[in-house]
Design an enzyme around this catalytic site. Structure first.
Site, PDB file in Angstrom:
ATOM      1  N   HIS A 216       2.928  -4.491   3.725  1.00 30.99           N
ATOM      2  CA  HIS A 216       1.579  -4.981   3.462  1.00 30.99           C
ATOM      3  C   HIS A 216       0.672  -3.941   2.818  1.00 30.99           C
ATOM      4  CE1 HIS A 216      -1.508  -7.898   3.303  1.00 30.99           C
ATOM      5  NE2 HIS A 216      -2.336  -7.032   3.823  1.00 30.99           N
ATOM      6  N   TYR A 220      -1.836  -3.093  -1.052  1.00 27.55           N
ATOM      7  CA  TYR A 220      -3.131  -2.424  -1.249  1.00 27.55           C
ATOM      8  C   TYR A 220      -2.975  -1.170  -2.088  1.00 27.55           C
ATOM      9  CZ  TYR A 220      -5.623  -5.822   1.306  1.00 27.55           C
ATOM     10  OH  TYR A 220      -6.202  -7.006   1.647  1.00 27.55           O
ATOM     11  N   HIS A 367       1.476 -17.018  -5.023  1.00 26.15           N
ATOM     12  CA  HIS A 367       0.382 -16.187  -4.504  1.00 26.15           C
ATOM     13  C   HIS A 367       0.437 -14.768  -5.074  1.00 26.15           C
ATOM     14  CE1 HIS A 367      -2.276 -14.005  -1.856  1.00 26.15           C
ATOM     15  NE2 HIS A 367      -1.260 -13.234  -1.480  1.00 26.15           N
ATOM     16  N   PHE A 368       1.605 -14.120  -4.976  1.00 28.71           N
ATOM     17  CA  PHE A 368       1.568 -12.724  -5.424  1.00 28.71           C
ATOM     18  C   PHE A 368       1.679 -12.582  -6.935  1.00 28.71           C
ATOM     19  CE2 PHE A 368       5.997 -12.943  -3.681  1.00 28.71           C
ATOM     20  CZ  PHE A 368       6.683 -12.749  -4.857  1.00 28.71           C
ATOM     21  N   HIS A 369       1.994 -13.675  -7.625  1.00 29.64           N
ATOM     22  CA  HIS A 369       1.846 -13.584  -9.081  1.00 29.64           C
ATOM     23  C   HIS A 369       0.376 -13.696  -9.485  1.00 29.64           C
ATOM     24  CE1 HIS A 369       6.210 -13.749  -9.246  1.00 29.64           C
ATOM     25  NE2 HIS A 369       6.090 -13.281 -10.462  1.00 29.64           N
ATOM     26  N   ARG A 432      11.307 -20.288  -2.098  1.00 29.35           N
ATOM     27  CA  ARG A 432      11.285 -19.176  -3.042  1.00 29.35           C
ATOM     28  C   ARG A 432      12.680 -18.567  -3.123  1.00 29.35           C
ATOM     29  NH1 ARG A 432       8.462 -14.075   0.137  1.00 29.35           N
ATOM     30  NH2 ARG A 432       8.902 -13.040  -1.817  1.00 29.35           N
ATOM     31  N   ARG A 433      12.881 -17.692  -4.080  1.00 33.01           N
ATOM     32  CA  ARG A 433      14.107 -16.891  -4.177  1.00 33.01           C
ATOM     33  C   ARG A 433      15.354 -17.744  -4.105  1.00 33.01           C
ATOM     34  NH1 ARG A 433      13.025 -11.739  -0.260  1.00 33.01           N
ATOM     35  NH2 ARG A 433      12.111 -10.504  -1.888  1.00 33.01           N
TER      36      ARG A 433
END
Lengths: 542, 155
Positions: A216, A220, A367-369, A432-433
């Site tokens: 996580h 950041y 989301h993370f794209h 996913r994946r």
């Protein structure tokens, strides 16, 4: 900037651009495979290019770009690096580069199709884990050079506040150093001995917990350099001022405190961890909203003050006064705008219950794209459009700026289409994946097809944008007209205000960070070790 | 430290919203029984087939339209892989893995949990609607991961 330090930064950028080129191609291939437009040759496996895409984009591109940017920022504001520091930085660079090349070779040989999260007990070749360890240990040399530069500067400037961007660089590295303890521990103490065969079994729950202790704050580590650009560089580009130096410093410190003791929100659906401890970490996770709100306020305050000083009237008249035709502002601004829905998605993911609907679906990939693939990437694009010519003694011409705007807008359009399709089909359960599949013509799975096509459309636009970006980077490195491109560093609205001394008392903040980590992790980790079931031997299912 | 008045207002609104949100999440978890699946049962991953209840995987009726479904996951399949239950049935899923990490998801529902070797995971769900449900593995488990599925028919 002096030649030697420019060369150091540029070396990092060349590797970053190589990584995004190969990683981006693999990303495109995945969208085309999932939408059944192509099939891969039998020598390439879907999960193999997925592993390479993750490692190259999330680890190599980000880390190299960030170090290139941090070195340049520190040299710009505190002067050139000494020989010793520069040597440490180069040692770090070569360790990271050897690690990256080794890792990619092992993946392409099909010896490490374990995805970039390498969850045990899937067992890769030991050299894959050694390559990862090299990349991380390499960053420690670079971190040493930057932190030493900051300490030396403070010794020579007693009583002065440090340049804001250097403070932020150091805060980013402090976060990184504390976070990587987890991944180094699991890779060195668990994965390497186990994959070599010195030990037979691995504690699965422990390896996952140590990984997410790192996983996580890793996001950041990607985000904070983007925040550096938002807080310090963008105000100067628009001709405005930094809203508040002290609050910016406080926000970075809060990110250190609240991004680490929170890894369980990635493990909410896992057995072996009591739901009370999960909830405690969910609460700590959401504390990160406070510095996020502070950041949003500060940035929009800077924009509004500048727009009004240029004569913008009414509630939103100032918006029109901002330099929309300057890619150095537009690209990071679009990144900020996307971060609003992306952050909301993150809140959903970390919510104790809503996570259950989206966990491990392609919603998470969407989301993370948005966060790393759009917010961070667009900000990094914006940075590179002035930083590369600055380092190479060239200029971003009006014509190149126009192409750069086209590139970043195309990136946004591609990402919104791809990520939007991922979010929606994730809600329907699309995992996913996962290689293209209908699960033996199951009616539920066949309904996802249209979304997969949209992902391929988005992925193709992104790839076109990426080619344009790389072309521009080559041009700005070697062919653009010679000249002096500015490295913009903002000034505070009210320079007379001294930040409270406690903000630079690192012992206090690192102490609180460790106290929170010990609070959130000690009891669960002791439990995971003491009450562990028999461990797992390795499996190679590819 | 100086803070603009509007920023204080902004942060107060944010923090109050946050507290309300976390209270809701906490209430659901601790008072309404909607905590995420966190089974603490352990077993030897190499002895799954000899360990109760996984020595006899399958559907068992335990009450009035209440069932327990014991499933074993291994690359790349579920045992059992075809299940039928009546409409309105409440099912407690009890799962484990004999090899690597798997995911247990019923597409389009909130049934979703991680299945890690050495651990048992479980959760309960009531099927109010008829239909062909798709159970799939949503954690990469090897080259045949995209084949790993089972079907659940609610009649």
């Amino acid at each position: 900037m002096n030649k030697l330090d420019s060369r150091l930064s540029m070396a990092h950028f060349y590797i970053a651009f190589t990584a995004i080129a190969i990683g981006g191609l693999f990303g495109l291939l995945q969208t085309l495979v999932r939408s059944e437009m192509i099939t891969l040759p039998s020598s390439l496996n879907y999960y193999q290019i997925l592993t390479a895409h993750g490692v190259l984009m999330a680890i190599v591109f980000t880390t190299f770009f960030i170090f290139g940017f941090l070195y340049a920022s520190v040299v710009r504001t505190t002067g050139e690096l000494s020989c010793g520091k520069r040597r440490a930085a180069w040692i770090g660079f070569w360790m990271m580069t050897v690690g990256m090349v080794l890792g990619v070779i092992i993946i392409m040989l099909g010896e490490a199709t374990v995805l970039y999260t390498f969850y045990a007990p899937l067992e890769a070749h030991p050299l894959f884990y050694i390559a990862l360890a090299l990349i991380i240990v390499g960053t420690y040399f670079g971190s040493f050079a930057i932190i030493k530069q900051y300490n030396d500067w403070r010794k020579q400037h007693k009583g002065e506040k440090s340049p804001l961007i250097v403070f932020m660089a150091v805060a980013t590295l402090v976060l990184w150093l504390i976070a990587t303890i987890g991944v180094v521990a699991t890779v060195v103490l668990q994965f390497i001995p186990w994959s070599i065969g010195w030990v037979d079994e691995i504690n699965i729950a422990l390896s996952r917990t140590l990984f997410w202790y790192f996983g996580h704050p890793l996001v950041y580590f990607w985000l904070l350099p983007a925040y550096m650009a938002w807080y310090v560089i963008v105000p100067k580009i628009i001709g405005g001022k930094i809203f508040s130096d002290s609050l910016a410093r406080l926000a970075f410190l809060l990110f250190i405190l609240f991004s680490i003791p929170v890894g369980f929100h990635h493990q909410l659906l896992e057995p072996g961890i009591s739901h009370e401890w999960k909830f405690i970490q969910v609460v700590l996770t959401f504390a990160v909203i406070i510095p996020s709100l502070m950041t949003a306020f500060a940035l929009f305050a800077t924009f509004e003050m500048r727009g009004r000083s240029l004569g913008g009237k009414g509630l939103f008249g100032w918006v029109k006064k901002l330099p929309w035709k300057d890619v150095r502002f537009l690209a990071p601004f679009m990144g900020m705008a996307i971060f609003i829905p992306a952050g909301a998605g993150g809140i959903i993911n970390a919510s104790n219950q809503m996570n259950q609907v989206v966990h491990n679906t392609i919603w998470v990939t969407g989301h993370f794209h948005l966060t790393i693939g759009a917010t961070v990437a667009l900000t990094f694009f914006g940075i590179s459009y002035w930083l590369i010519p600055h380092l190479k003694g060239r200029v971003l011409t009006k014509q190149l700026n126009g192409l750069a705007i086209y590139q970043s807008v195309l990136w946004v359009v591609g990402m919104l289409i791809m990520s939007g399709a991922m979010h929606f089909s994730g809600l329907l359960g699309n995992p996913r994946r996962t290689q293209v599949t209908t699960y033996f013509d199951h009616s539920v799975a066949t309904s996802w097809g249209a979304y997969e096509t949209a992902m391929a459309v988005g992925g193709s636009l992104l790839f076109i944008s990426l080619i344009l970006y790389l072309t521009l980077m080559i041009n700005l490195s070697f062919f653009a007209p010679k000249g002096q491109e500015e490295f913009p560093i903002g000034e505070e609205a009210d320079e007379s205000i001294q930040p409270p001394a406690i903000l630079e008392n690192w012992k206090v903040w690192i102490g609180i960070a460790f106290a929170l980590i010990l609070f959130a992790y000690t009891i669960p980790i002791i439990d995971i070790i003491q009450n562990a079931p028999p461990g797992s031997k390795g499996f190679k299912f590819w | 430290m100086h803070m603009h008045k509007l920023e204080k207002v902004w942060l107060i609104i944010g923090v109050v919203t946050l507290i309300a949100f976390l209270s809701t999440v906490g209430y659901q978890a601790f008072a309404s029984g909607h905590a995420p699946p966190s089974d603490l049962t352990k077993l030897d991953p190499e002895k799954v087939h000899e360990t109760e209840p996984f020595d006899e995987p399958g559907l068992k009726q335990i009450g009035d339209n209440e069932y327990e479904l014991v499933m074993v996951l291994e690359s790349f399949g579920f045992t059992p892989h075809e299940i039928e239950i009546p409409q309105g049935a409440t099912v407690k899923f009890i799962v484990t893995s004999v090899d690597v990490v798997h995911g247990f998801e019923i597409a389009g529902t909130r049934v979703n949990m991680m299945v890690t070797p050495g651990h048992v995971n479980s959760m309960t769900y009531k099927f109010n609607e008829k239909g062909e449900y798709l159970i799939l593995c949503n954690e990469y488990c090897g080259v045949g991961h995209h084949m790993m599925s089972a079907s659940l028919e609610v009649k």
